[in-house]
Motif scaffolding. Structure first.
Motif, PDB file in Angstrom:
ATOM      1  N   ALA A  23       0.822  -1.210   0.000  1.00 34.12           N
ATOM      2  CA  ALA A  23       0.000   0.000   0.000  1.00 34.12           C
ATOM      3  C   ALA A  23       0.858   1.263   0.000  1.00 34.12           C
ATOM      4  N   GLN A  24       1.875   1.284   0.853  1.00 29.90           N
ATOM      5  CA  GLN A  24       2.725   2.472   0.952  1.00 29.90           C
ATOM      6  C   GLN A  24       3.527   2.689  -0.329  1.00 29.90           C
ATOM      7  N   ALA A  25       4.006   1.612  -0.934  1.00 30.22           N
ATOM      8  CA  ALA A  25       4.846   1.745  -2.121  1.00 30.22           C
ATOM      9  C   ALA A  25       4.044   2.036  -3.386  1.00 30.22           C
ATOM     10  N   LEU A  26       2.840   1.471  -3.494  1.00 28.68           N
ATOM     11  CA  LEU A  26       2.085   1.552  -4.738  1.00 28.68           C
ATOM     12  C   LEU A  26       0.954   2.567  -4.707  1.00 28.68           C
ATOM     13  N   GLY A 238      -8.625  -1.456  -4.677  1.00 24.90           N
ATOM     14  CA  GLY A 238      -7.532  -1.305  -3.726  1.00 24.90           C
ATOM     15  C   GLY A 238      -8.034  -1.219  -2.297  1.00 24.90           C
ATOM     16  N   LEU A 239      -9.117  -0.470  -2.067  1.00 26.31           N
ATOM     17  CA  LEU A 239      -9.722  -0.402  -0.731  1.00 26.31           C
ATOM     18  C   LEU A 239     -10.276  -1.761  -0.311  1.00 26.31           C
ATOM     19  N   TYR A 240     -10.934  -2.428  -1.242  1.00 31.57           N
ATOM     20  CA  TYR A 240     -11.608  -3.675  -0.916  1.00 31.57           C
ATOM     21  C   TYR A 240     -10.614  -4.778  -0.576  1.00 31.57           C
ATOM     22  N   VAL A 241      -9.501  -4.844  -1.297  1.00 32.37           N
ATOM     23  CA  VAL A 241      -8.497  -5.879  -1.040  1.00 32.37           C
ATOM     24  C   VAL A 241      -7.948  -5.750   0.376  1.00 32.37           C
ATOM     25  N   VAL A 242      -7.682  -4.528   0.811  1.00 31.38           N
ATOM     26  CA  VAL A 242      -7.181  -4.317   2.168  1.00 31.38           C
ATOM     27  C   VAL A 242      -8.228  -4.762   3.193  1.00 31.38           C
ATOM     28  N   THR A 295     -10.365  -1.673  17.039  1.00 28.58           N
ATOM     29  CA  THR A 295      -9.062  -0.984  16.999  1.00 28.58           C
ATOM     30  C   THR A 295      -8.618  -0.569  15.601  1.00 28.58           C
ATOM     31  N   MET A 296      -9.231  -1.129  14.550  1.00 26.38           N
ATOM     32  CA  MET A 296      -8.681  -0.911  13.213  1.00 26.38           C
ATOM     33  C   MET A 296      -8.835   0.523  12.709  1.00 26.38           C
ATOM     34  N   ALA A 297      -9.729   1.298  13.312  1.00 27.76           N
ATOM     35  CA  ALA A 297      -9.908   2.679  12.859  1.00 27.76           C
ATOM     36  C   ALA A 297      -8.619   3.485  13.007  1.00 27.76           C
ATOM     37  N   TRP A 298      -7.754   3.096  13.963  1.00 30.16           N
ATOM     38  CA  TRP A 298      -6.508   3.858  14.120  1.00 30.16           C
ATOM     39  C   TRP A 298      -5.299   3.133  13.536  1.00 30.16           C
ATOM     40  N   TRP A 299      -5.279   1.770  13.600  1.00 30.71           N
ATOM     41  CA  TRP A 299      -4.071   1.102  13.103  1.00 30.71           C
ATOM     42  C   TRP A 299      -4.108   0.816  11.609  1.00 30.71           C
ATOM     43  N   LEU A 300      -5.305   0.656  11.013  1.00 29.57           N
ATOM     44  CA  LEU A 300      -5.340   0.364   9.582  1.00 29.57           C
ATOM     45  C   LEU A 300      -4.803   1.537   8.740  1.00 29.57           C
ATOM     46  N   PRO A 301      -5.264   2.782   8.966  1.00 35.61           N
ATOM     47  CA  PRO A 301      -4.663   3.891   8.205  1.00 35.61           C
ATOM     48  C   PRO A 301      -3.183   4.091   8.532  1.00 35.61           C
ATOM     49  N   ALA A 302      -2.807   3.791   9.776  1.00 39.03           N
ATOM     50  CA  ALA A 302      -1.398   3.972  10.144  1.00 39.03           C
ATOM     51  C   ALA A 302      -0.513   2.965   9.423  1.00 39.03           C
ATOM     52  N   LEU A 303      -1.001   1.742   9.256  1.00 44.12           N
ATOM     53  CA  LEU A 303      -0.214   0.704   8.592  1.00 44.12           C
ATOM     54  C   LEU A 303      -0.235   0.843   7.078  1.00 44.12           C
ATOM     55  N   PHE A 304      -1.414   1.066   6.514  1.00 46.70           N
ATOM     56  CA  PHE A 304      -1.573   1.042   5.067  1.00 46.70           C
ATOM     57  C   PHE A 304      -1.485   2.430   4.425  1.00 46.70           C
ATOM     58  N   GLY A 305      -1.640   3.471   5.225  1.00 47.57           N
ATOM     59  CA  GLY A 305      -1.622   4.820   4.676  1.00 47.57           C
ATOM     60  C   GLY A 305      -2.972   5.493   4.846  1.00 47.57           C
ATOM     61  N   ALA A 306      -2.953   6.809   4.959  1.00 52.14           N
ATOM     62  CA  ALA A 306      -4.196   7.551   5.194  1.00 52.14           C
ATOM     63  C   ALA A 306      -5.194   7.372   4.057  1.00 52.14           C
ATOM     64  N   ASP A 307      -4.711   7.126   2.845  1.00 52.20           N
ATOM     65  CA  ASP A 307      -5.622   6.957   1.715  1.00 52.20           C
ATOM     66  C   ASP A 307      -6.503   5.728   1.856  1.00 52.20           C
ATOM     67  N   ALA A 311     -11.235   1.987   3.774  1.00 53.41           N
ATOM     68  CA  ALA A 311     -11.407   0.536   3.870  1.00 53.41           C
ATOM     69  C   ALA A 311     -11.943   0.105   5.225  1.00 53.41           C
ATOM     70  N   VAL A 312     -11.905   0.991   6.230  1.00 44.82           N
ATOM     71  CA  VAL A 312     -12.310   0.611   7.588  1.00 44.82           C
ATOM     72  C   VAL A 312     -13.779   0.195   7.658  1.00 44.82           C
ATOM     73  N   PRO A 313     -14.748   1.009   7.206  1.00 42.41           N
ATOM     74  CA  PRO A 313     -16.148   0.564   7.286  1.00 42.41           C
ATOM     75  C   PRO A 313     -16.418  -0.679   6.449  1.00 42.41           C
ATOM     76  N   VAL A 314     -15.710  -0.836   5.334  1.00 39.42           N
ATOM     77  CA  VAL A 314     -15.871  -2.038   4.519  1.00 39.42           C
ATOM     78  C   VAL A 314     -15.397  -3.267   5.296  1.00 39.42           C
ATOM     79  N   ALA A 315     -14.274  -3.129   5.988  1.00 38.75           N
ATOM     80  CA  ALA A 315     -13.748  -4.244   6.790  1.00 38.75           C
ATOM     81  C   ALA A 315     -14.690  -4.579   7.945  1.00 38.75           C
ATOM     82  N   TRP A 316     -15.320  -3.578   8.541  1.00 37.00           N
ATOM     83  CA  TRP A 316     -16.298  -3.847   9.601  1.00 37.00           C
ATOM     84  C   TRP A 316     -17.420  -4.756   9.102  1.00 37.00           C
ATOM     85  N   LEU A 317     -17.964  -4.425   7.945  1.00 39.18           N
ATOM     86  CA  LEU A 317     -19.072  -5.220   7.409  1.00 39.18           C
ATOM     87  C   LEU A 317     -18.613  -6.615   7.029  1.00 39.18           C
TER      88      LEU A 317
END
Length: 435
Positions: A23-26, A238-242, A295-307, A311-317
């Protein structure tokens, strides 16, 4: 189950570790391009196995001395299937890429891995039939570990591009074949006569009976990623894959329970044990999903990037969809173990048809969230049908598959204690015997 769990755990953990790197590189668009290029690879492999690895495993398990004949005939079938699958991917590139020439080139590169990956499935079938579970686990560990080991240097040297990422994701699973280098030394002597169980006709017939349900289940969980680009965009993919990578973490434990439950229930059917497996698996998945979801609302953007915050609400569902599917998945394993795999296939086919219809309707409007809604509905349908059919045929009550019993907690406690004792025995230094 512990060996299976370790093998199942490694790929998603590595995927979670490599996900932020990609995510960070691409970026979102680049990650979507790679996903669009590799999704047809996974779909082609799923479609063109024709159940042959499972058929090889069945034949070898029944008659181990037929292993060489089963391997030869199974390999012949998958070679023909692999060539057809590769050609199909190449011909479908213009549509699957949404007309993007760059993605078409990446799809052509990824398609080269179809045939060797199918042949790897035959090796896995042989090892499973001989109950060499450690080799199967090592295959998953090697394939995932080598992928991460290659991605990291590419990322650190700024050589991680959509092209190099596609090559790594397509080629590294094949490297899992290194785990089977010792397999020839573990084979039993060849049988003098063939009773037809390992013939090409027998393998194809058995495999096709399993293939319908298997392919429907894979389509239910993977067709969305293949259709996302033509129906929406590489950005939404890209959002959905994450989101999918995160939501599938609870399934690691569940799949180990399901695989072991299938074998034990086929050996001796016990309604209480089957229902307990469903409840315990759901309980563990719920604990893991709750930890991820809160917890993913704070660590997912931190790991994968703010963009990737979208993906957070999609991952919740998708986490909800995973929890809904767990009891029904165990019920489906019970149907297959009790000689009714066709009914499990029926449930998956119905769910798959509904899922594809919803994808066509919702993804163009809602993007990744529309795909998540379609997945949730498909999982609800397949899970409910499996539980209903199991109850109608074998008298297993649906309510027994839900909730938590005191006996479930006792089972988990006993398993934990036995696991700790086993680890302690391995770590305890051995005393040298006196001469």
């Amino acid at each position: 189950m512990t060996i299976t769990l370790v093998g199942n755990l490694f790929p998603p953990v590595v995927a979670l570790a490599s996900g932020p790197i990609l995510a960070q590189a691409l970026g979102v668009a680049g990650r979507g391009e790679v996903a669009a290029a590799t999704a047809p690879l996974g779909l082609a492999i799923a479609l063109m196995t024709f159940g042959v690895p499972e058929a090889v495993s069945y034949a070898v398990a029944r008659h181990p001395r037929l292993v060489r004949l089963a391997a030869r005939n199974g390999a012949l079938i998958v070679v023909l299937a692999g060539l057809l699958a590769t050609a199909a991917v190449l011909l479908a590139r213009p549509w699957l890429s949404g007309g993007d020439v760059g993605i078409q080139h990446l799809m052509a590169v990824a398609s080269l891995a179809v045939l060797p990956t199918l042949l790897l499935g035959v090796l896995r079938g042989i090892a499973s039939g001989l109950q060499l579970w450690a080799l199967v686990a090592w295959e998953k560990v090697l394939a995932s570990g080598l992928r991460l080991l290659v991605l990291v240097p590419l990322w650190l040297t700024d050589h991680l591009t959509p092209f190099t990422a596609t090559v790594v994701l397509a080629a590294m699973p094949v490297m899992g074949a290194l785990a089977y280098l010792v397999l020839p030394r573990r084979l039993p002597e060849a049988a003098p006569d063939d009773d037809g169980l390992a013939s090409t006709k027998a393998l194809t017939g058995y495999g096709l009976r399993l293939w319908i349900g298997t392919i429907s289940g894979i389509l239910l969980s993977r067709i969305d990623q293949t259709l996302m680009t033509p129906l929406s965009s590489a950005y939404e993919l890209g959002l959905y894959v994450v989101a999918v990578n995160v939501s599938e973490l609870p399934l690691v434990i569940h799949r180990a329970v399901r695989d072991v439950t299938f074998v034990t229930d086929a050996h001796r059917s016990e309604d209480a044990r089957l229902a307990a497996a469903a409840r315990i698996s759901t309980l563990i998945c719920a604990v893991v999903a709750l930890g991820l979801g809160t917890t993913m609302a704070w660590w997912l953007p931190a790991l994968f990037g703010a963009d990737f915050a979208g993906a957070v609400p999609v991952a919740w569902l998708l986490l909800v969809a995973v929890l809904v599917s767990t009891p029904g998945s165990i019920a489906g394993a019970g149907l297959s173990a009790r000689g009714r795999p066709g009914l499990r296939s029926l449930a998956l086919v119905v769910a798959c048809i509904v899922n594809i219809g919803l994808l066509v309707l919702l993804v163009p409007v809602w993007g990744a969230m529309g795909a998540a809604v379609a997945t949730l509905v498909g999982y609800v349908i397949s899970s409910a049908l499996n539980e209903v059919l199991l109850g109608r045929l074998f008298g297993v009550r649906m309510r027994d598959f839900h909730g938590v019993r005191r006996s479930d907690l006792v089972t988990l406690r006993d398993y934990g204690r036995s696991l700790v004792r086993g680890v302690g025995r391995r770590l305890r230094p051995r005393r040298r015997s006196r001469a």
